[in-house]
Design a protein around this motif. Structure first.
Motif, short mmCIF file in Angstrom:
data_model
loop_
_atom_site.label_atom_id
_atom_site.label_comp_id
_atom_site.label_asym_id
_atom_site.label_seq_id
_atom_site.Cartn_x
_atom_site.Cartn_y
_atom_site.Cartn_z
N UNK A 25 46.36 -13.80 32.01
CA UNK A 25 47.82 -13.91 31.93
C UNK A 25 48.45 -12.68 31.28
N UNK A 29 50.79 -9.02 32.86
CA UNK A 29 52.00 -8.45 32.24
C UNK A 29 51.81 -6.95 31.99
N UNK A 253 60.78 -5.69 29.60
CA UNK A 253 60.86 -7.16 29.55
C UNK A 253 59.50 -7.78 29.84
N UNK A 254 58.80 -7.17 30.83
CA UNK A 254 57.46 -7.68 31.18
C UNK A 254 56.54 -7.57 29.96
N UNK A 256 57.45 -7.51 26.86
CA UNK A 256 57.91 -8.44 25.82
C UNK A 256 57.25 -9.82 25.98
N UNK A 257 56.97 -10.16 27.24
CA UNK A 257 56.36 -11.47 27.51
C UNK A 257 54.96 -11.58 26.90
N UNK A 260 55.28 -13.68 23.93
CA UNK A 260 55.45 -15.11 24.24
C UNK A 260 54.11 -15.73 24.66
N UNK A 261 53.36 -14.96 25.47
CA UNK A 261 52.05 -15.44 25.92
C UNK A 261 51.11 -15.66 24.74
N UNK A 263 52.03 -16.17 21.64
CA UNK A 263 52.55 -17.29 20.85
C UNK A 263 52.00 -18.61 21.40
N UNK B 22 58.63 -21.30 24.45
CA UNK B 22 57.95 -20.01 24.63
C UNK B 22 57.47 -19.85 26.07
N UNK B 26 58.68 -17.01 28.79
CA UNK B 26 57.74 -16.14 29.50
C UNK B 26 57.91 -16.29 31.01
N UNK B 29 60.82 -14.52 32.78
CA UNK B 29 60.70 -13.10 33.12
C UNK B 29 60.14 -12.94 34.54
N UNK B 32 62.98 -13.97 36.81
CA UNK B 32 64.01 -12.93 36.81
C UNK B 32 63.61 -11.78 37.73
N UNK B 246 53.33 -11.43 38.97
CA UNK B 246 53.90 -12.12 37.80
C UNK B 246 54.01 -13.62 38.06
N UNK B 249 50.57 -15.15 37.76
CA UNK B 249 50.20 -15.21 36.33
C UNK B 249 50.95 -16.34 35.64
N UNK B 252 49.36 -19.62 36.54
CA UNK B 252 48.09 -19.80 35.83
C UNK B 252 48.33 -20.15 34.36
N UNK B 253 49.27 -19.42 33.74
CA UNK B 253 49.57 -19.67 32.32
C UNK B 253 50.12 -21.09 32.11
#
Lengths: 377, 366
Positions: A25, A29, A253-254, A256-257, A260-261, A263, B22, B26, B29, B32, B246, B249, B252-253
């Motif tokens: 994951x 990113x 932004x990518x 930055x994720x 979050x991942x 976290x 969270x 994620x 993004x 977006x 993305x 991913x 999957x996440x």
């Protein structure tokens, strides 16, 4: 510390499936960040290219695209009068945008003797074309991306031209096709033979003085604009600048994720291992050490993801260059991941992983040992 | 059973609100990126892809004649008429301005006949007509909006003031253009009697792809716009790879997260299964969590892309490529989000259903 690292390694090996998912994951990113950042970087570099900064470009006023400009004969006279004190060379240029091989390219024609001395083209393969013949030279960027080679024929404005040479040059010229001006005159006729005038400022002269002299000359005043060559290129590539900004924004932004991942991965780990953490606390691990353990675990995953994402982006770029070179508005883009992007990405990944881990652990590690041991799942 | 499962699933998402938040951030993004890609693609095609097979454009070979870069002698018009074209409409297309920021797409039109080949609606004022005084212009809606001018105002083109007779709309790049009489354009540009292109009906002496002496060729009206889109396609393809990656991913996440949350509740879920909750209820329990996170992420992703789209127009000389958030774009992105939610909940459902029910019920202390 060694015990901690050993413990960490065993934990990761024990939980390899989830670790792999987390790494995947985060790697995606990083992959996206690397690709977008590399593309934004190459677009930005294109605008920063120093070019032949001592050259001035004269173009008809109020003309955005050079192909619509026409330079009158007395404008050349005004520039040539400044030779040799202020100006060392004046080069008329025929300029067209045209589609060759279904691809938009810039076609430029100037006297052959100016190619090296004024325009700084360097022959890297083959020979220069002969004036007045159906021969051309192509910039190495376009040649490589279009798979054009010396000896190939290209159909231009209804005639077949043979590539005799491949050249290297500063600025955006590397993306253009060049022919001697005599050949262009045969192709387009004598009318409107010059769209631009390139003026090479003499070695000791002040280029701003020369620019002002030309701009205020009665033969140019009001009818023509005089620009530094590199500024002119930059100003005419607004689309590239906008695109570069947009890609940079999305790439950050990518990245930055990642935070979050991390976290999420750490939070879930904490929820699942509440009892294990309780036992660690009983045998003497302080909340700080447990937090450090989780941080090291997240950092390991983040760095592994960084390596995987970086490698995947490199592999994709090799594939992209080999299979489908990227052209934007006629400019071939051979983008690559710079060491600056790698270093920045690496440091930021580390910082974002630390941030994500801290956000998830700073409160959740404060639970009591009794409460932790009460949780059995 | 299913409604209860859905409520329980939603409740779980609320209880784990930090993780949900969270994950939603994620996921937003990814959504977006997809939305922006779709919106820019839509903005590009809706502005430039307007082919008109009824007409041919005669232009300098290989040029972007309907924007700039083509110049033909007026005498070619007579040759086209002699070759059988029942209608020959000369036009001038160029870009004028001192910088790309103040550039204007200029079109010179033949006042007597331009309405036969151009489709437009007047938003205000009137169109140009035969007998109009010089220095009158009709301008496209986007240009009027950008410059903040209306009919009766003046617009500077190449340093000369033109009075705006009317504002038109075409829903294409022509909305960025200023149209003036072709004679005015020739004087303004110093082109003498030259023009950029001739528009003639298809199939009257010439067909698409035909070449004429002197490096002139016939293309379909609108081909220039299509060619411009082609120039952007490699970039859009690359961005599609990034958006798709993305998306995978994110799925999957999300699947990983749902599985781990379900694992924490494996005993509770086993109890529910033992009192009659079937696989559909289990699927509903997990899917509603995925859907609520995805829905939140979608709204957030839409807001993010609207903000980025608003501040990031890609400007070229006289025109801009904007992100167009039409219902089709939002709908396609919603489908993409739905696919992520279904894909991410499918795997944990399958996995959970395979676990031994009795073993899960024996777990201590649930």
């Amino acid at each position: 510390m060694l015990t901690l690292l050993e413990f960490l390694w065993k934990d990761i090996r024990h939980d390899w499936g989830r670790s792999a998912l987390n790494i995947f994951g985060l790697a995606v990113l990083i992959f996206s960040f690397m690709l977008l950042n590399a593309l934004a970087g190459v677009l930005s570099d294109l605008l920063q290219e120093p070019g032949t900064s001592r050259n001035l470009v004269v173009i008809q006023a109020d003309t955005i695209d050079p192909s619509d400009s026409t330079i009158a004969p007395d404008v050349f006279l005004a520039a040539r009068e400044l030779i040799p004190g202020l100006v060392s060379g004046v080069s008329p240029m025929t300029f067209r945008h045209t589609r060759i091989d279904d691809r938009l390219v810039q076609l430029r024609a100037t006297p052959l003797e100016d190619w090296q001395s004024i325009h700084h083209l360097v022959l890297v393969e083959g020979t220069w074309p002969s004036p007045g013949s159906l021969e051309i030279a192509v910039g190495e960027g376009t040649a490589r991306a279009s798979n054009w080679q010396v000896g190939m024929q290209l159909h231009i404005y209804g005639s077949d031209f043979r590539i005799t040479g491949v050249f290297r040059s500063p600025g955006i010229n590397f993306a253009s096709v060049w022919m001697p001006q005599e050949s262009a005159a045969l192709l387009f006729g004598e009318q409107r033979s010059s769209q631009l005038m390139v003026v090479q400022v003499a070695g000791m002269a002040d280029s701003e003085v020369v620019r002002q002299r030309l701009q205020t000359d009665a033969r140019l005043a009001g009818g023509y604009g005089v620009y530094y060559e590199d500024n002119y290129t930059r100003n005419n590539n607004l689309a590239i600048r906008d695109l570069s900004s947009l890609l940079t924004m999305v790439s950050w932004l990518a990245l930055l994720a990642v935070s979050l991942g991390t976290y999420n991965a750490t939070s879930l780990s904490l929820i699942e291992r509440q009892r294990t953490i309780g036992i660690l606390r009983v045998i003497g691990f302080s909340p700080r050490v447990v937090g450090l353990l989780l941080l090291l675990r997240a950092l390991f995953q983040g760095m592994a993801a960084f390596g995987v994402g970086w490698c995947a982006a490199q592999v994709y770029l090799v594939y992209q260059h080999a299979q489908a070179p990227l052209f934007i508005l006629g400019v071939p883009l051979e983008f690559e991941i710079s060491w600056q992007a790698v270093t920045t990405g690496f440091v930021l990944t580390g910082v974002l992983v630390i941030l994500g881990t801290w956000l998830s652990t700073h409160k959740q590690l404060s639970f009591s040992i009794a409460a932790a041991l009460g949780e059995t799942q | 059973m299913i409604p209860t499962a859905l409520i329980l699933g939603l409740r779980e998402a609320v209880i784990r609100w930090r993780t949900t938040l969270a994950m939603g951030l994620a996921l937003s993004i990814s959504l977006m990126s997809y939305l922006l890609l779709q919106a820019y693609h839509q903005g590009l095609t809706s502005t430039y892809e307007k082919m008109d097979k009824q007409f041919l454009v005669i232009q300098t070979s290989g040029s972007m004649g309907e924007f700039y870069g083509s110049r033909l002698p007026a005498s070619l018009g007579q040759a086209l008429a002699a070759a059988g074209a029942s209608l020959v409409v000369p036009q001038i297309h160029t870009i004028v301005g001192t910088t790309t920021e103040n550039a204007v797409l200029l079109r010179g039109i033949s006042l007597g006949i331009y309405t036969q080949v151009e489709d437009f609606k007047m938003m205000e004022g009137r169109p140009l007509r035969v007998g109009d005084a010089p220095r009158l212009a009709m301008i496209g809606a986007r240009l009027a909006e950008t410059r903040g001018v209306f009919s009766g105002d003046t617009l500077q083109i190449r340093g000369r003031d033109f009075t705006i007779a009317g504002v038109f709309v075409t829903e294409t790049y022509a909305d960025f253009e200023a149209w003036i009489a072709i004679e005015d354009a020739q004087t303004l540009l110093g082109w003498d009697r030259d023009v950029s292109v001739f528009v003639i009906p298809s199939g009257e002496g010439l067909k698409e792809g035909d070449s004429l002496p002197g490096g002139v060729s016939a293309v379909l009206k609108g081909q220039t716009g299509v060619n411009l889109i082609k120039e952007w396609e490699p970039l859009l393809d690359l961005l599609a790879v990034v958006a798709a990656t993305l998306g995978i991913a994110a799925a999957v996440a999300l699947a990983n997260m749902l599985w781990r949350l379900a694992w924490l509740r494996r005993r509770d879920l086993a109890v529910l299964q033992s009192i009659g909750f079937g696989k559909p209820a289990l699927a509903g329990y997990l899917w509603v969590q995925a859907a609520s996170i995805t829905a939140f992420a979608f709204v957030l992703g839409l807001l993010e892309s609207l903000c980025i789209g608003a501040v990031s127009q890609i400007k070229t000389a006289g025109i801009s490529i904007h992100a167009s958030f039409e219902p089709g774009v939002v709908g396609a992105s919603l489908v993409f989000a739905l696919l992520i939610s279904v894909a991410s909940s499918g795997l944990p459902v399958w996995w959970l259903a395979r676990l031994d029910l009795a073993a899960r019920l024996r777990i201590e202390g649930g």
